[in-house]
Design a protein around this motif. Structure first.
Motif, mmCIF file in Angstrom:
data_model
loop_
_atom_site.group_PDB
_atom_site.id
_atom_site.type_symbol
_atom_site.label_atom_id
_atom_site.label_comp_id
_atom_site.label_asym_id
_atom_site.label_seq_id
_atom_site.Cartn_x
_atom_site.Cartn_y
_atom_site.Cartn_z
ATOM 1 N N CYS A 18 0.833 -1.209 0.000
ATOM 2 C CA CYS A 18 0.000 0.000 0.000
ATOM 3 C C CYS A 18 0.868 1.259 0.000
ATOM 4 C CB CYS A 18 -0.918 0.009 1.216
ATOM 5 S SG CYS A 18 -2.281 -1.175 1.124
ATOM 6 N N ALA A 19 1.940 1.227 0.805
ATOM 7 C CA ALA A 19 2.841 2.379 0.852
ATOM 8 C C ALA A 19 3.513 2.607 -0.496
ATOM 9 C CB ALA A 19 3.895 2.168 1.939
ATOM 10 N N TYR A 20 3.916 1.512 -1.153
ATOM 11 C CA TYR A 20 4.569 1.637 -2.459
ATOM 12 C C TYR A 20 3.614 2.201 -3.500
ATOM 13 C CZ TYR A 20 6.635 0.402 -6.934
ATOM 14 O OH TYR A 20 7.112 0.458 -8.216
ATOM 15 N N ILE A 21 2.376 1.710 -3.504
ATOM 16 C CA ILE A 21 1.382 2.188 -4.469
ATOM 17 C C ILE A 21 1.091 3.671 -4.247
ATOM 18 C CG2 ILE A 21 -1.038 1.999 -5.179
ATOM 19 C CD1 ILE A 21 -0.834 -1.011 -4.645
ATOM 20 N N MET A 22 0.950 4.072 -3.000
ATOM 21 C CA MET A 22 0.687 5.487 -2.701
ATOM 22 C C MET A 22 1.867 6.359 -3.123
ATOM 23 S SD MET A 22 -1.188 5.144 1.025
ATOM 24 C CE MET A 22 -1.383 6.916 1.198
ATOM 25 N N LYS A 27 4.303 10.162 -7.090
ATOM 26 C CA LYS A 27 5.324 10.518 -8.073
ATOM 27 C C LYS A 27 4.694 10.864 -9.416
ATOM 28 C CE LYS A 27 9.145 8.383 -8.584
ATOM 29 N NZ LYS A 27 10.138 7.316 -8.844
ATOM 30 N N LEU A 28 3.615 10.162 -9.770
ATOM 31 C CA LEU A 28 2.962 10.404 -11.058
ATOM 32 C C LEU A 28 2.237 11.749 -11.091
ATOM 33 C CD1 LEU A 28 1.448 6.909 -11.915
ATOM 34 C CD2 LEU A 28 3.359 8.029 -13.038
ATOM 35 N N ILE A 29 1.629 12.129 -9.980
ATOM 36 C CA ILE A 29 0.803 13.334 -9.988
ATOM 37 C C ILE A 29 1.515 14.543 -9.398
ATOM 38 C CG2 ILE A 29 -1.304 11.964 -9.826
ATOM 39 C CD1 ILE A 29 -1.495 12.693 -6.895
ATOM 40 N N ARG A 83 -3.033 5.585 -16.963
ATOM 41 C CA ARG A 83 -2.284 5.017 -18.093
ATOM 42 C C ARG A 83 -0.786 5.047 -17.828
ATOM 43 N NH1 ARG A 83 -2.716 6.856 -24.470
ATOM 44 N NH2 ARG A 83 -1.071 5.489 -25.239
ATOM 45 N N ARG A 84 -0.298 6.171 -17.297
ATOM 46 C CA ARG A 84 1.124 6.271 -16.989
ATOM 47 C C ARG A 84 1.537 5.246 -15.949
ATOM 48 N NH1 ARG A 84 1.868 12.250 -15.146
ATOM 49 N NH2 ARG A 84 3.838 11.369 -14.409
ATOM 50 N N PHE A 85 0.675 5.020 -14.938
ATOM 51 C CA PHE A 85 0.980 4.057 -13.884
ATOM 52 C C PHE A 85 1.052 2.639 -14.443
ATOM 53 C CE2 PHE A 85 -0.467 1.245 -10.381
ATOM 54 C CZ PHE A 85 0.581 1.475 -9.504
#
Length: 255
Positions: A18-22, A27-29, A83-85
């Motif tokens: 969960c921490a990695y996904i967040m 980083k993407l946004i 899409r980027r993710f």
């Protein structure tokens, strides 16, 4: 008594994932308008939990309706970030690239000739301050963007690149999309990055180069028409290249 404090190994894995996904989403946004939207959504969710805890039935019912359609709304609002993710996951954990199988299948001579052609063309265009935007496709297909320009399927060479970007040719305005073997198309339209952290002096050509690397795993090389400077874009970041030799070193590291 303290059973609620017990933690299984699976729970630890759950927390780390969960921490990695967040972190990946952040980083993407980061540096985009989407970040403020995410903050608003988090605030809404906290308010929703509070309303449910206080058992405010009318307000809770209204907010429940918004939450029920929230997933669909998020996909629509953040379609570019989603899409980027997914592209990031697909390219980062691509087994062929990870273990170098695709590199073993590629011809080394072709790669060296490819890098040399780009370097020489960019050096010459930099010297004459000829604006250029070259997009190099990798694993993710760029057919949607190729369709916006003029399909060529021409042999890859330095002279062809310079001819296409010559100021009096009809195909010089827009992006050239290539792979390691052919020039696929020219005068292509690319998505423009809305990243607010990029330098103010970057024009549409640079923003388009950054945009294509945000929505795909392609890399892009830009020659500035104003200054003749060469900039390399990859994975949503950019690096100013001082010379053709430095550009060649960066490209050889990638392949």
């Amino acid at each position: 008594m303290f059973s609620f404090l017990e933690m299984r190994f699976v729970d630890l894995i759950d927390i780390v994932l969960c921490a990695y996904i967040m972190y990946a989403i952040y980083k993407l946004i980061r540096g985009t308008v989407a970040l403020s939207i995410v903050v608003s959504i988090v605030g809404f969710m906290l308010l929703w939990f509070l309303v449910r805890a206080l058992k405010m039935s009318m307000l809770s019912g209204i907010m429940d309706s918004f939450v029920s359609i929230g997933l669909l709304a998020l996909i629509v609002i953040f379609q570019q970030e989603v899409r980027r993710f997914l592209v990031m996951l697909g390219t980062r954990y691509n087994l062929l690239r990870k273990y170098g199988i695709d590199k073993m299948l590629a011809e080394e001579d072709t790669d060296k000739s490819f890098v040399s052609s780009i370097v020489q063309a960019c050096e010459n265009m930099s010297r004459t301050k000829t604006g250029a935007l070259i997009v190099v496709s990798r694993n993710v297909g760029l057919k949607d963007f190729i369709a916006t320009g003029e399909e060529l399927n021409a042999e890859f060479s330095q002279r062809v690149i310079e001819t296409i970007f010559f100021k009096n040719t009809p195909l010089h305005d827009g992006a050239m999309i290539v792979d390691r073997h052919k020039i696929l198309a020219a005068a292509c339209i690319l998505p423009v990055s809305h990243n607010m952290d990029i330098p103010k002096h970057f024009g549409l050509r640079h923003r388009s180069a950054l945009g294509i690397t945000e929505v795909s795993d392609a890399l892009a090389v830009v020659v500035s028409e104003e200054t003749g400077n060469i900039t390399l874009f990859d994975k949503g970041v950019f690096v100013h290249v001082g010379s053709g030799v430095e550009l060649g070193e960066h490209l050889e590291k990638i392949w």
